[in-house]
Design an enzyme around this catalytic site. Structure first.
Site, PDB file in Angstrom:
ATOM      1  N   SER A 173       0.848  -1.187   0.000  1.00  0.00           N
ATOM      2  CA  SER A 173       0.000   0.000   0.000  1.00  0.00           C
ATOM      3  C   SER A 173       0.884   1.238   0.000  1.00  0.00           C
ATOM      4  O   SER A 173       2.037   1.196   0.439  1.00  0.00           O
ATOM      5  CB  SER A 173      -0.886   0.013   1.254  1.00  0.00           C
ATOM      6  OG  SER A 173      -1.554   1.241   1.411  1.00  0.00           O
ATOM      7  N   TYR A 186      -2.199  -0.178  10.442  1.00  0.00           N
ATOM      8  CA  TYR A 186      -2.191  -0.560   9.031  1.00  0.00           C
ATOM      9  C   TYR A 186      -0.885  -0.134   8.372  1.00  0.00           C
ATOM     10  O   TYR A 186      -0.239  -0.920   7.659  1.00  0.00           O
ATOM     11  CB  TYR A 186      -3.378   0.087   8.326  1.00  0.00           C
ATOM     12  CG  TYR A 186      -3.548  -0.328   6.884  1.00  0.00           C
ATOM     13  CD1 TYR A 186      -4.152  -1.537   6.555  1.00  0.00           C
ATOM     14  CD2 TYR A 186      -3.121   0.492   5.841  1.00  0.00           C
ATOM     15  CE1 TYR A 186      -4.322  -1.926   5.228  1.00  0.00           C
ATOM     16  CE2 TYR A 186      -3.283   0.119   4.511  1.00  0.00           C
ATOM     17  CZ  TYR A 186      -3.884  -1.090   4.214  1.00  0.00           C
ATOM     18  OH  TYR A 186      -4.038  -1.472   2.900  1.00  0.00           O
TER      19      TYR A 186
END
Length: 306
Positions: A173, A186
């Site tokens: 990501s 995250y």
């Protein structure tokens, strides 16, 4: 080799690699065939995992689908058969559970064979500020988004090394490259995934295993439901990405042995600027880009995946 010779070698190779890069901008690298390759995709029951399975089926690969969601995986397999006459092997696997990963991996090797393209795609997001995140969810985020990569590599990499053939793909990501407000766990898990993939790529090269390629994918938010409610201040510069587009770019990057894939392209500039600008200026630009508020209206998936 002495200092002067090594320095001269670096200068010459720097010139060569830069010229090579310019040439490849004009004449793209030929795509490799994935027909007949055994492709294992984690998180294949929905979203990007499902789309990747469909694309690889179209290209003639043999699919192995992993997901904790049995119904989602069955639906992906049904679509593969319906659209491409491709009979996939499906397995229920909780990638956060090391013992289960090893058990299911052994089953795959017995029933299908050695995996040659491994795509670590499974991921979860808490979407809460750090002090509001339950400990169990923080642990689960790290287990699924990063530790699972360790266990799948341990399970499938030895056969790739033995044959000096394979491809390791980490769907990470943009949050694995730069910190984001309200995504602490995250970001940490995705930073770990990126660091692990980079280190393994170097480890393979250092041991002479040049036939096992690596691709690290770092997209901005993708419109799959996982980040429902997340927003972008300037959608022209930083759009919420469409799944079909992301999937096409990932498959193309794998076929071209591209090591890094950032989406959208402005991320290449953003990451370069992060490393050279004064910290306060970086924060100011982050505010301008809306990074402080990306997650202000986050909802996440609100219904069962179908």
């Amino acid at each position: 080799m002495n200092f002067l010779l090594e320095t001269l070698q670096v200068l010459v190779m720097t010139l060569y690699y830069n010229l090579e890069n310019v040439v490849r901008m004009v004449i793209p690298v030929r795509r490799k065939s994935v027909a007949g390759e055994i492709v294992l995709i984690t998180g294949a029951g929905s979203g990007i995992g499902r789309l990747l399975a469909l694309d690889f089926a179209r290209l003639g690969a043999r699919l192995v689908l992993w997901d904790i969601n049995q119904e989602g995986t069955k639906e992906t397999a049904r679509l593969l058969l319906e659209q491409h006459s491709n009979r996939a092997n499906t397995y229920v696997c909780d990638c956060s559970d090391r013992a289960e990963v090893y058990r299911v991996a052994d089953q795959v090797k017995r029933e299908v064979g050695d995996v040659t393209i491994l795509i670590n795609n499974a991921g979860i997001v808490t979407g809460k500020k750090f002090l509001e995140s339950p400990d169990a969810l923080i642990e689960k985020t790290v287990q699924v988004n990063s530790m699972a990569h360790f266990w799948t590599y341990k399970a499938f990499l030895p056969a790739m090394i033995a044959g000096n053939h394979g491809h390791l793909v980490s769907i990470a990501s943009s949050a694995g490259l730069i910190g984001v407000n309200a995504l602490a766990d995250y970001c940490a898990s995705k930073f770990a995934a990126v660091g692990f993939a980079e280190s393994m790529a170097l480890e393979l090269l250092a041991t002479g295993v040049d036939g096992v390629k690596t691709t690290i994918v770092c997209p901005f938010f993708i419109n799959t439901g996982m980040f429902d409610g997340a927003n972008t201040k300037w959608p022209i510069m930083m759009p919420i990405l469409q799944p079909d587009y992301v999937c096409r770019k990932i498959v193309d990057a794998i076929q071209r042995d591209q090591v890094y894939l950032y989406m959208p392209r402005i991320l290449y500039t953003v990451i370069a600027m992060k490393n050279i600008l004064p910290t306060k200026l970086g924060v100011l630009l982050g505010q301008y880009m809306g990074a402080f508020d990306f997650m202000s209206e986050f909802k996440g998936r609100t219904k069962k995946i179908e």
